[in-house]
Write an enzyme that holds these catalytic residues in place. Structure first.
Site, short mmCIF file in Angstrom:
data_model
loop_
_atom_site.label_atom_id
_atom_site.label_comp_id
_atom_site.label_asym_id
_atom_site.label_seq_id
_atom_site.Cartn_x
_atom_site.Cartn_y
_atom_site.Cartn_z
N LYS A 21 -5.37 -41.56 31.52
CA LYS A 21 -4.02 -41.81 32.02
C LYS A 21 -3.78 -40.37 32.77
O LYS A 21 -4.59 -39.39 32.60
CB LYS A 21 -3.01 -41.76 30.65
CG LYS A 21 -3.23 -40.52 29.86
CD LYS A 21 -2.65 -39.24 30.03
CE LYS A 21 -2.74 -38.12 29.10
NZ LYS A 21 -2.33 -36.74 29.54
N ASP A 147 -0.52 -39.44 22.00
CA ASP A 147 -0.65 -40.18 23.23
C ASP A 147 -1.04 -41.37 22.77
O ASP A 147 -1.17 -42.57 23.66
CB ASP A 147 -1.91 -39.46 23.95
CG ASP A 147 -1.03 -38.43 24.93
OD1 ASP A 147 -0.05 -38.30 24.97
OD2 ASP A 147 -2.15 -37.68 25.23
#
Length: 290
Positions: A21, A147
């Site tokens: 990401k 996350d």
């Protein structure tokens, strides 16, 4: 009808891709009473992947091997904790063996470990036939890492709280990104410990109008750069070099040290990636949003 040995093998052995990401923006709004930080971020998965092999085995317990990197392969790594939790939730009496081929740099601001853990949760949800669904898996994932829920969410997202409250982002321009990792690991805990907030940060709201390159570039911001760049000035040099090579903008992802450049044109992005990959100790990746 009897199940063939091949079908039985395929049901017990699966391979998954765990994406990296980037943070298109990261605002630190303040420190919470529990010691975590209140954040507001726009997060996007990109096409750089770890490969996660999962096997259900007769021998109880969880075993994880991470190939190509110096990571703990025993019970304390985040993928192992994800597998152990799924076995507890399912009540299964089998064991799990996991082999991870790492392509995402470690301690790089790209969320590789969290993505691996999310992939294990989702993979075992299918393999163990628990069918918990995303909401339950995200609630379990945040116990492993802030996350992890984002990777289970599987969409570009505006993330608040510690990063666990997620809202689907508006449509994003179909850009190319060049990721450059200078080969120096950065510990996320160290960055936040040295952030030194003296007053609450400004309120950050979900951005709009991200369908254009200019809209994305105007969004680029990372409060953690003020800690990481003084310690690792190569990050600032990387940002400058990406712009020199044609990036419309550049930013450090997460707590760093990986920097990404935003490109409209595939050819320009590819040339920049090839140029940056020639620098000793640097790793460069040409990626797209996923």
């Amino acid at each position: 009808m009897a199940i063939s040995p091949l079908l039985r093998f395929l049901a017990m052995n699966r391979t998954f891709l765990a994406p990296a990401k980037i943070n298109l923006c990261l605002h630190v709004l303040g420190k919470r009473p529990d010691g975590y930080h209140e954040l507001a971020m726009l997060m996007q998965r990109v096409s750089l992947y770890d490969t996660v092999h999962i096997a259900l085995v007769a021998e109880p317990g969880v075993r994880v091997v991470c190939k190509g990197v110096e990571l703990p392969s025993g019970g304390e790594n985040i993928a192992a904790r994800a597998a152990r939790r799924m076995l507890e939730l399912s009540g299964a009496d089998c064991g799990v063996e996991i082999s991870i081929d790492k392509s995402i740099p470690v301690a790089a601001g790209l969320g590789g470990g969290s993505s691996d853990a999310a992939t294990v949760l989702m993979g075992l949800d299918g393999m163990l036939a628990t069918a918990f669904g995303k909401k339950t898996l995200m609630a379990e994932g945040v116990k492993l890492g802030a996350d992890v829920p984002f990777f289970i969410f599987e969409e570009p997202a505006w993330a608040t709280g510690i990063g666990n409250r997620l809202e689907a982002a508006p449509p994003l321009a179909p850009l190319w990104y060049v990721l450059v990792n200078p080969g120096v690991p950065v510990a996320t805990a160290w960055v936040y410990q040295n952030l030194g907030l003296t007053s609450p940060g400004r309120v950050a709201r979900m951005p709009g109008f991200l369908e254009t390159t200019g809209g994305v570039v105007r969004l680029l911001h990372n409060d953690l750069e003020r800690v990481t760049i003084p310690r690792y000035p190569v990050i600032a040099a990387l940002k400058e070099r990406l712009v020199e090579l044609g990036a419309a903008g550049a930013l450090m992802s997460g707590s760093g040290p990986t920097v990404f450049g935003v490109f409209e044109d595939a050819g320009t992005a590819r040339t920049a990636c090839e140029e940056l990959a020639t620098v000793a100790g640097w790793r460069a990746f040409l990626v797209r949003p996923v």
